[in-house]
Design a protein around this motif. Structure first.
Motif, PDB file in Angstrom:
ATOM      1  N   ILE A 162     -20.976  31.431  20.180  1.00  0.00           N
ATOM      2  CA  ILE A 162     -19.871  30.947  19.346  1.00  0.00           C
ATOM      3  C   ILE A 162     -18.598  30.919  20.180  1.00  0.00           C
ATOM      4  CG2 ILE A 162     -18.514  31.336  17.253  1.00  0.00           C
ATOM      5  CD1 ILE A 162     -20.856  32.935  16.130  1.00  0.00           C
ATOM      6  N   VAL A 163     -17.877  29.809  20.075  1.00  0.00           N
ATOM      7  CA  VAL A 163     -16.600  29.674  20.782  1.00  0.00           C
ATOM      8  C   VAL A 163     -15.526  29.271  19.778  1.00  0.00           C
ATOM      9  CG1 VAL A 163     -15.317  28.527  22.617  1.00  0.00           C
ATOM     10  CG2 VAL A 163     -17.772  28.962  22.908  1.00  0.00           C
ATOM     11  N   ASN A 164     -14.491  30.080  19.693  1.00  0.00           N
ATOM     12  CA  ASN A 164     -13.341  29.769  18.846  1.00  0.00           C
ATOM     13  C   ASN A 164     -12.201  29.250  19.706  1.00  0.00           C
ATOM     14  OD1 ASN A 164     -14.633  30.834  16.529  1.00  0.00           O
ATOM     15  ND2 ASN A 164     -14.009  32.909  17.114  1.00  0.00           N
ATOM     16  N   VAL A 165     -11.644  28.125  19.339  1.00  0.00           N
ATOM     17  CA  VAL A 165     -10.508  27.602  20.097  1.00  0.00           C
ATOM     18  C   VAL A 165      -9.223  28.094  19.440  1.00  0.00           C
ATOM     19  CG1 VAL A 165      -9.289  25.553  20.902  1.00  0.00           C
ATOM     20  CG2 VAL A 165     -11.785  25.630  20.950  1.00  0.00           C
ATOM     21  N   ALA A 166      -8.530  28.984  20.137  1.00  0.00           N
ATOM     22  CA  ALA A 166      -7.280  29.560  19.645  1.00  0.00           C
ATOM     23  C   ALA A 166      -6.111  28.802  20.290  1.00  0.00           C
ATOM     24  CB  ALA A 166      -7.239  31.047  19.964  1.00  0.00           C
ATOM     25  N   SER A 167      -5.152  29.507  20.852  1.00  0.00           N
ATOM     26  CA  SER A 167      -3.982  28.837  21.431  1.00  0.00           C
ATOM     27  C   SER A 167      -3.166  29.830  22.233  1.00  0.00           C
ATOM     28  CB  SER A 167      -3.110  28.254  20.312  1.00  0.00           C
ATOM     29  OG  SER A 167      -1.865  27.805  20.804  1.00  0.00           O
ATOM     30  N   GLN A 168      -2.396  29.288  23.179  1.00  0.00           N
ATOM     31  CA  GLN A 168      -1.429  30.117  23.888  1.00  0.00           C
ATOM     32  C   GLN A 168      -0.414  30.717  22.907  1.00  0.00           C
ATOM     33  OE1 GLN A 168       0.594  27.465  26.577  1.00  0.00           O
ATOM     34  NE2 GLN A 168       1.921  26.621  25.005  1.00  0.00           N
ATOM     35  N   ASN A 169      -0.210  30.045  21.767  1.00  0.00           N
ATOM     36  CA  ASN A 169       0.736  30.550  20.774  1.00  0.00           C
ATOM     37  C   ASN A 169       0.251  31.824  20.095  1.00  0.00           C
ATOM     38  OD1 ASN A 169       1.385  27.158  20.070  1.00  0.00           O
ATOM     39  ND2 ASN A 169       2.870  28.562  20.957  1.00  0.00           N
ATOM     40  N   GLY A 170      -1.016  32.163  20.301  1.00  0.00           N
ATOM     41  CA  GLY A 170      -1.527  33.427  19.808  1.00  0.00           C
ATOM     42  C   GLY A 170      -1.313  34.562  20.796  1.00  0.00           C
ATOM     43  N   TYR A 177       1.679  29.663  12.605  1.00  0.00           N
ATOM     44  CA  TYR A 177       0.614  29.207  13.507  1.00  0.00           C
ATOM     45  C   TYR A 177       0.289  30.247  14.567  1.00  0.00           C
ATOM     46  CZ  TYR A 177      -1.827  26.337  16.982  1.00  0.00           C
ATOM     47  OH  TYR A 177      -2.750  25.842  17.875  1.00  0.00           O
ATOM     48  N   GLY A 178       1.320  30.776  15.239  1.00  0.00           N
ATOM     49  CA  GLY A 178       1.101  31.763  16.299  1.00  0.00           C
ATOM     50  C   GLY A 178       0.348  32.990  15.800  1.00  0.00           C
ATOM     51  N   PRO A 179       0.816  33.639  14.726  1.00  0.00           N
ATOM     52  CA  PRO A 179       0.089  34.788  14.196  1.00  0.00           C
ATOM     53  C   PRO A 179      -1.329  34.451  13.729  1.00  0.00           C
ATOM     54  CG  PRO A 179       2.348  34.858  13.434  1.00  0.00           C
ATOM     55  CD  PRO A 179       2.176  33.537  14.131  1.00  0.00           C
ATOM     56  N   SER A 180      -1.539  33.239  13.216  1.00  0.00           N
ATOM     57  CA  SER A 180      -2.897  32.876  12.783  1.00  0.00           C
ATOM     58  C   SER A 180      -3.836  32.758  13.976  1.00  0.00           C
ATOM     59  CB  SER A 180      -2.881  31.565  11.986  1.00  0.00           C
ATOM     60  OG  SER A 180      -2.708  30.429  12.821  1.00  0.00           O
ATOM     61  N   LYS A 181      -3.334  32.260  15.096  1.00  0.00           N
ATOM     62  CA  LYS A 181      -4.169  32.159  16.295  1.00  0.00           C
ATOM     63  C   LYS A 181      -4.362  33.525  16.950  1.00  0.00           C
ATOM     64  CE  LYS A 181      -5.217  27.792  16.364  1.00  0.00           C
ATOM     65  NZ  LYS A 181      -6.616  27.344  16.227  1.00  0.00           N
ATOM     66  N   ALA A 182      -3.349  34.384  16.856  1.00  0.00           N
ATOM     67  CA  ALA A 182      -3.527  35.761  17.328  1.00  0.00           C
ATOM     68  C   ALA A 182      -4.600  36.456  16.492  1.00  0.00           C
ATOM     69  CB  ALA A 182      -2.205  36.521  17.238  1.00  0.00           C
ATOM     70  N   ALA A 183      -4.602  36.175  15.190  1.00  0.00           N
ATOM     71  CA  ALA A 183      -5.626  36.740  14.311  1.00  0.00           C
ATOM     72  C   ALA A 183      -7.010  36.219  14.686  1.00  0.00           C
ATOM     73  CB  ALA A 183      -5.310  36.396  12.858  1.00  0.00           C
ATOM     74  N   LEU A 184      -7.101  34.958  15.060  1.00  0.00           N
ATOM     75  CA  LEU A 184      -8.393  34.384  15.460  1.00  0.00           C
ATOM     76  C   LEU A 184      -8.905  35.045  16.738  1.00  0.00           C
ATOM     77  CD1 LEU A 184     -10.562  32.247  14.857  1.00  0.00           C
ATOM     78  CD2 LEU A 184      -9.236  30.634  16.257  1.00  0.00           C
ATOM     79  N   ILE A 185      -8.002  35.335  17.667  1.00  0.00           N
ATOM     80  CA  ILE A 185      -8.382  36.022  18.904  1.00  0.00           C
ATOM     81  C   ILE A 185      -8.896  37.423  18.589  1.00  0.00           C
ATOM     82  CG2 ILE A 185      -7.501  36.989  21.071  1.00  0.00           C
ATOM     83  CD1 ILE A 185      -5.497  34.579  21.096  1.00  0.00           C
ATOM     84  N   GLN A 186      -8.188  38.145  17.718  1.00  0.00           N
ATOM     85  CA  GLN A 186      -8.619  39.490  17.337  1.00  0.00           C
ATOM     86  C   GLN A 186      -9.902  39.437  16.518  1.00  0.00           C
ATOM     87  OE1 GLN A 186      -7.361  42.307  18.467  1.00  0.00           O
ATOM     88  NE2 GLN A 186      -8.941  43.466  17.379  1.00  0.00           N
TER      89      GLN A 186
END
Length: 239
Positions: free
Chosen positions: A124-132, A142-151
């Motif tokens: 499985i690969v999740n595409v997050a963002s530098q904004n995370g 957006y930034g916190p949502s991508k940080a949440a996806l990384i975690q």
């Protein structure tokens, strides 16, 4: 890479389309996107499915399709996401909830819905963002949502260890600014050139840069990489 059944969530975006081209010859690809007008079999190796990950009826229908046809999923690439342009001063409850619902919550429950169709080995690969990873103006949700996806990727990597009948490898990819048809004029503008000066290697990420990392993480060559966030940014987040 042996032939695999691969799900691409958000398959109709520029990364999703490039990823389809990269994987099409060796795999069977289920392309899921809410923008498709209908469901159709594109070829002997591709099936387009109109699916809104936030709608329970769409998710249930697809999970039932997998079970009915005894389809075992070998890989999932999550490209779904919304980038709400807002700050602390103008964010609304609706925009906050919509961002986290699509970027995090709905994805978790989509995985739960199709879990019974996971193969013995799944990537499985999740595409997050530098904004995370780093702060940015106008990205309060957006930034916190991508940080949440990384975690979430890290936590799922640990949780999946509880299922001894499967080997589930999950990682995330965090790209920087990706040059594409929709932003090429901006990135070539004066403002874009100012932005480029913030990047140590003075390059914008290409679509192929991201797709190459995704395909590596799907492959068996990355088996020892677990719960990690791979940053693709020409050094943007290191300074």
């Amino acid at each position: 890479m042996n032939q695999k059944n691969i799900l691409i969530l958000g398959a109709n975006g520029f990364i999703g389309q490039a990823l389809q081209d990269k994987l099409n010859n060796e795999n069977y690809i289920y392309c899921l996107d809410y923008t498709y007008t209908n469901e159709k079999k594109e070829s002997n190796s591709k099936y387009q499915v109109k699916l809104d990950i936030t709608k329970e009826e769409d998710v249930v229908k697809f999970s039932q399709y997998l079970e009915k046809n005894n389809i075992q999923i070998d890989a999932i690439v999550n490209l779904v996401g919304i980038n709400t342009m807002s700050s602390f001063y103008n964010i609304t409850d609706q925009d906050w909830d919509r961002t986290f619902d699509l970027n995090v919550k709905s994805y978790v429950f989509f995985l739960k819905a199709i879990y019974s169709s996971f193969a013995k080995q799944v990537a499985i690969v999740n595409v997050a963002s530098q904004n995370g990873i780093v702060g940015h103006e106008e990205r309060i949700a957006y930034g916190p949502s991508k940080a949440a996806l990384i975690q979430l990727t890290r936590n799922l990597s640990i949780d999946f260890l509880k299922d001894r009948s499967r080997d589930i490898k999950i990682n995330s990819v965090s790209p920087s600014y990706i040059k594409n048809e929709s932003n090429e004029s901006y990135l070539n503008s004066v403002e874009g050139k100012k932005l480029l000066q913030k990047i140590p290697y003075k390059k914008f990420v290409s679509i192929s840069d991201v797709v190459n990392v995704i395909t590596f993480l799907i492959s068996s060559e990355s088996d020892a990489i677990r719960g990690q966030n791979i940053v693709v940014d020409y050094g943007y987040t290191i300074i």
